[in-house]
Design an enzyme around this catalytic site. Structure first.
Site, PDB file in Angstrom:
ATOM      1  N   GLY A   1       1.030  -1.057   0.000  1.00 20.93           N
ATOM      2  CA  GLY A   1      -0.288  -0.066   0.168  1.00 20.93           C
ATOM      3  C   GLY A   1       0.840   1.042   0.002  1.00 20.93           C
ATOM      4  N   THR A   2       0.908   1.948   1.016  1.00 20.90           N
ATOM      5  CA  THR A   2       2.107   2.815   1.335  1.00 20.90           C
ATOM      6  C   THR A   2       2.336   4.037   1.108  1.00 20.90           C
ATOM      7  OG1 THR A   2       3.999   1.350   2.010  1.00 20.90           O
ATOM      8  CG2 THR A   2       4.315   3.016   0.521  1.00 20.90           C
TER       9      THR A   2
END
Lengths: 294, 217
Positions: free
Chosen positions: B16-17
């Site tokens: 994700g991030t």
């Protein structure tokens, strides 16, 4: 054999050949146009979980294996032996989980004989992760590896694409078929339900009884809230002293008992008329095959 | 600049991030959130550390497919430790970034992972490099990456100053990460920060309840 994607000056690099993946995808597409569907591998659906408690690690799993929407096995074993001090729960495609863990058990035995030391959990995890990464997610098995070795207690989760995570409590379910899948809840299986129980009640350094109840409750949550999980709860308690494999620890889903008598006495329905018509059939051929019942 | 993968197309567990790295006076700061997700709707892990130490004073943060990122950083870690033994000195940050770039570029068809490399070496001091999905290597004073970074481009462009102090830089990074985590559904959890200077690397964790709040009711 030359890979279509390679540059022409390069010779075949080592590694797994994925040529058939393209062919399989094309076949599936063509089959669905004709109205057939490709045979689906039997999956364990599944809820598996693991926690670290005061003296070691407890692994838990349900015992249902499904073939699409039919229960293929009501009491399968999802907690697999890897080494005397290391066990592994497998979710996802049943065959993949079974074979992968068996291969790993023999690799670990050979490795341990070669090094002259008892096996370590991190060795098993590393080998599993590298195997699954090499096959780029086509081996559909999600695993939870737990055990107690010379360096202490360890619990790892391994996803089908080869990523790992080290946590004090873990749950897993069947792998996603495709990332575009819309029914994410059924593909995820009981993992989410089990994780909700852990997130609520997990504490570090629990006592054995409390920890067993917690894992049992988490798996039971998966059994009740997920169609792909069911039947019994299996537990496996691993400590420095040894392993306690509790097959069929609990049967949370009891079949309901009928409360009333639903039989009718002969004569309840009145017979008004009775007509017997014999069918005149000619015997054409008669063949007798004896069944060998020895 | 670089192509951002929409998260649902990353195979397996995705990081994700939101990741970032910023150069400040005397060092470099690298930071990330802590969420790993599957299919954009289930959080596989809420406490994952995306800051991987590839050498004593070189860290890299990962974005994209977690399996690919773990495999690549393992290979890079091995290559760098071997390289540093051969050269009998700690590797340059550029060498670390180049190793990652080489792996990403040669396997660009199969891999889905991007990296930000930051660290300190004796030759050029603090440095920040970004290695994108296809294997492009860029050296920058600061960089952001991951799906959550799209929400903070404006913020970092407006608020970044060259030659900040350590405290100013920590505040800048924390704010940026908190803003991104607040808007991106696949970023969240806690903030991991590593401050790398000549003295060494210091790992700072900011738990969820201590994150800066921006008009959150």
């Amino acid at each position: 054999m030359m890979n279509i994607d390679q540059r022409p000056c390069e010779s075949q690099r080592g590694g797994f050949s994925f040529e058939n993946s393209r062919r399989n995808a094309m076949l599936e597409e063509n089959l669905s146009k004709l109205g057939y569907s490709a045979p689906k591998a039997r999956k364990t659906g599944t809820t598996i979980a693991g926690i670290m408690y005061k003296d070691g690690v407890i692994l838990g799993a349900d015992t249902r294996a499904t073939d699409d929407m039919v229960v293929a096995d009501k009491n399968c074993m999802k907690i697999h032996y890897i080494a005397p001090n290391i066990y592994c729960c497998g979710a996802g495609v049943a065959a993949d989980a079974e074979i992968t863990t068996q291969m790993m058990a023999s690799n670990v035995e050979l490795h341990s004989l070669s090094t002259g030391r008892p096996p370590m959990v991190v060795t098993v995890t590393r080998q599993l992760k590298q195997l699954l990464f090499r096959y780029q997610g086509h081996i559909g098995s999600s695993l939870i590896v737990g055990g107690v070795d010379a360096t202490g207690t360890h619990l790892y989760s391994i996803y089908p694409h080869g990523s790992t995570d080290k946590l004090p409590y873990l749950t897993m379910g069947a792998a996603l078929h495709s990332v575009f899948s819309l029914s994410l809840s059924t593909d995820r299986s009981g993992a989410a339900a089990a994780m909700s129980v852990f997130e609520d009640r997990y504490k570090p350094n629990m006592e054995l009884k409390e920890a067993k109840t917690l894992v049992r409750d988490a798996i039971a949550a998966g059994i009740f809230c997920d169609l792909g999980s069911g039947s019994n709860v299996d537990l496996c308690v691993i400590t420095k002293a040894g392993v306690e494999y509790l097959r069929g620890y609990d049967q949370p889903a009891q079949k309901g008992r009928k409360q009333g008598e639903y039989k009718y006495k002969p004569g309840t329905t009145a017979v008004l008329t009775k007509t017997v018509t014999p069918l005149s059939l000619d015997l054409v051929e008669e063949a007798v095959h004896l069944m060998d019942t020895k | 600049m670089e192509r951002h993968t929409t998260d649902s197309r990353v195979k397996g567990v995705s990081t994700g991030t939101t990741i970032l790295a910023v150069k400040f006076r005397g060092g470099v700061l690298i930071g990330s959130d802590s969420r790993a997700s599957i299919g954009g709707s289930y959080v596989a892990s809420r406490v994952i550390n995306k800051l991987i130490q590839v050498h004593d004073r070189i860290f890299c943060c990962i974005a994209g497919s977690l399996a690919d990122a773990q495999a690549v950083t393992r290979a890079a870690k091995f290559q760098l430790s071997f390289h540093s033994v051969q050269m009998d000195s700690p590797p340059l940050v550029k060498a670390a970034a180049s190793v990652l770039r080489e792996l990403c570029y040669s396997n660009k068809e199969e891999l889905q992972a991007g990296f930000i490399t930051a660290g300190w070496d004796k030759k050029k001091g603090p440095q920040v490099y970004t290695v994108s999905l296809g294997g492009m290597l860029l050296s920058l004073p600061f960089t952001i990456g991951g799906s959550g970074s799209t929400y903070i481009y404006g913020y970092v462009d407006a608020k970044y100053k060259a030659d900040m102090s350590r405290e100013e830089c920590l505040q800048f990074a924390t704010n940026a990460l908190a803003l991104a985590m607040g808007r991106d559904n696949v970023s969240g959890g806690i903030i991991h920060l590593v401050v790398i200077t000549e003295e060494g690397a210091e790992h700072i964790v900011i738990p969820g309840d201590k994150l800066p709040k921006f008009h959150d009711q």
